[in-house]
Design a protein around this motif. Structure first.
Motif, short mmCIF file in Angstrom:
data_model
loop_
_atom_site.label_atom_id
_atom_site.label_comp_id
_atom_site.label_asym_id
_atom_site.label_seq_id
_atom_site.Cartn_x
_atom_site.Cartn_y
_atom_site.Cartn_z
N MET A 1 0.83 -1.17 0.00
CA MET A 1 0.00 0.00 0.00
C MET A 1 0.89 1.24 0.00
N ALA A 2 0.65 2.15 -0.90
CA ALA A 2 1.42 3.39 -0.97
C ALA A 2 0.93 4.35 0.10
N THR A 3 1.88 5.12 0.61
CA THR A 3 1.51 6.14 1.58
C THR A 3 1.81 7.51 0.99
N LYS A 4 1.04 8.48 1.38
CA LYS A 4 1.22 9.84 0.88
C LYS A 4 2.39 10.49 1.60
N VAL A 5 3.29 11.10 0.82
CA VAL A 5 4.42 11.79 1.40
C VAL A 5 4.02 13.24 1.58
N GLY A 6 4.12 13.72 2.79
CA GLY A 6 3.75 15.10 3.09
C GLY A 6 4.83 16.08 2.69
N ILE A 7 4.49 17.33 2.70
CA ILE A 7 5.45 18.39 2.41
C ILE A 7 6.20 18.68 3.70
N LEU A 8 7.51 18.63 3.64
CA LEU A 8 8.33 18.86 4.82
C LEU A 8 8.53 20.34 5.06
N PRO A 9 8.58 20.77 6.31
CA PRO A 9 8.83 22.18 6.61
C PRO A 9 10.25 22.58 6.22
N LYS A 10 10.47 23.85 5.95
CA LYS A 10 11.77 24.35 5.51
C LYS A 10 12.80 24.31 6.64
N THR A 11 12.37 24.45 7.88
CA THR A 11 13.29 24.42 9.01
C THR A 11 12.74 23.53 10.11
N MET A 12 13.65 23.14 11.02
CA MET A 12 13.25 22.40 12.22
C MET A 12 14.29 22.66 13.29
N PRO A 13 13.91 22.56 14.57
CA PRO A 13 14.92 22.71 15.62
C PRO A 13 15.73 21.42 15.75
N SER A 14 17.00 21.57 16.04
CA SER A 14 17.85 20.41 16.28
C SER A 14 17.35 19.68 17.52
N PRO A 15 17.23 18.36 17.47
CA PRO A 15 16.79 17.62 18.64
C PRO A 15 17.82 17.65 19.78
N GLU A 16 19.07 17.98 19.47
CA GLU A 16 20.11 17.99 20.50
C GLU A 16 20.44 19.39 21.01
N THR A 17 20.47 20.39 20.11
CA THR A 17 20.94 21.72 20.50
C THR A 17 19.87 22.80 20.40
N ALA A 18 18.74 22.49 19.76
CA ALA A 18 17.65 23.44 19.50
C ALA A 18 18.03 24.50 18.47
N GLU A 19 19.23 24.39 17.88
CA GLU A 19 19.63 25.28 16.79
C GLU A 19 18.68 25.05 15.61
N THR A 20 18.41 26.08 14.84
CA THR A 20 17.55 25.94 13.67
C THR A 20 18.31 25.23 12.55
N LEU A 21 17.75 24.14 12.07
CA LEU A 21 18.30 23.40 10.94
C LEU A 21 17.45 23.71 9.72
N THR A 22 18.09 23.86 8.56
CA THR A 22 17.40 24.23 7.33
C THR A 22 17.43 23.07 6.35
N ARG A 23 16.30 22.83 5.69
CA ARG A 23 16.18 21.75 4.71
C ARG A 23 17.01 22.09 3.47
N GLY A 24 17.76 21.11 3.00
CA GLY A 24 18.58 21.30 1.81
C GLY A 24 19.33 20.02 1.49
N VAL A 25 20.36 20.14 0.67
CA VAL A 25 21.22 19.00 0.35
C VAL A 25 22.66 19.38 0.61
N ARG A 26 23.47 18.36 0.88
CA ARG A 26 24.91 18.57 1.00
C ARG A 26 25.61 17.32 0.50
N PRO A 27 26.85 17.46 0.08
CA PRO A 27 27.57 16.31 -0.45
C PRO A 27 27.83 15.27 0.64
N PHE A 28 27.70 14.00 0.25
CA PHE A 28 27.99 12.89 1.15
C PHE A 28 28.78 11.86 0.36
N LYS A 29 29.91 11.44 0.91
CA LYS A 29 30.77 10.47 0.23
C LYS A 29 30.45 9.07 0.73
#
Length: 76
Positions: A1-29
């Motif tokens: 059964m397929a599930t609907k993917v919701g729209i993710l918010p642009k920012t969220m607080p860090s679960p560890e530091t409460a710093e604002t994290l921003t949605r994006g991409v970064r290189p990963f090796k």
């Protein structure tokens, strides 16, 4: 059964530091037995790239990349 993917918010607080994290991409090796490929990994990232949080399907790009590396290296 397929599930609907919701729209993710642009920012969220860090679960560890409460710093604002921003949605994006970064290189990963991704590396397997000495072979590497760099991919764009989506997620929520700190301004200085010191922290990242991945949700939903974010890690699927890494899963696909590691599978491809394994097939290439091991001939599977």
């Amino acid at each position: 059964m397929a599930t609907k993917v919701g729209i993710l918010p642009k920012t969220m607080p860090s679960p560890e530091t409460a710093e604002t994290l921003t949605r994006g991409v970064r290189p990963f090796k991704a590396t397997y037995k000495g072979q590497s490929i760099t991919v764009d990994l989506p997620g929520y990232n700190a301004q200085d790239d010191s922290e990242g949080v991945h949700v939903g399907n974010d890690m699927s790009v890494v899963d696909r990349t590691l599978r491809a590396l394994k097939e290439n290296v091991d001939g599977i």
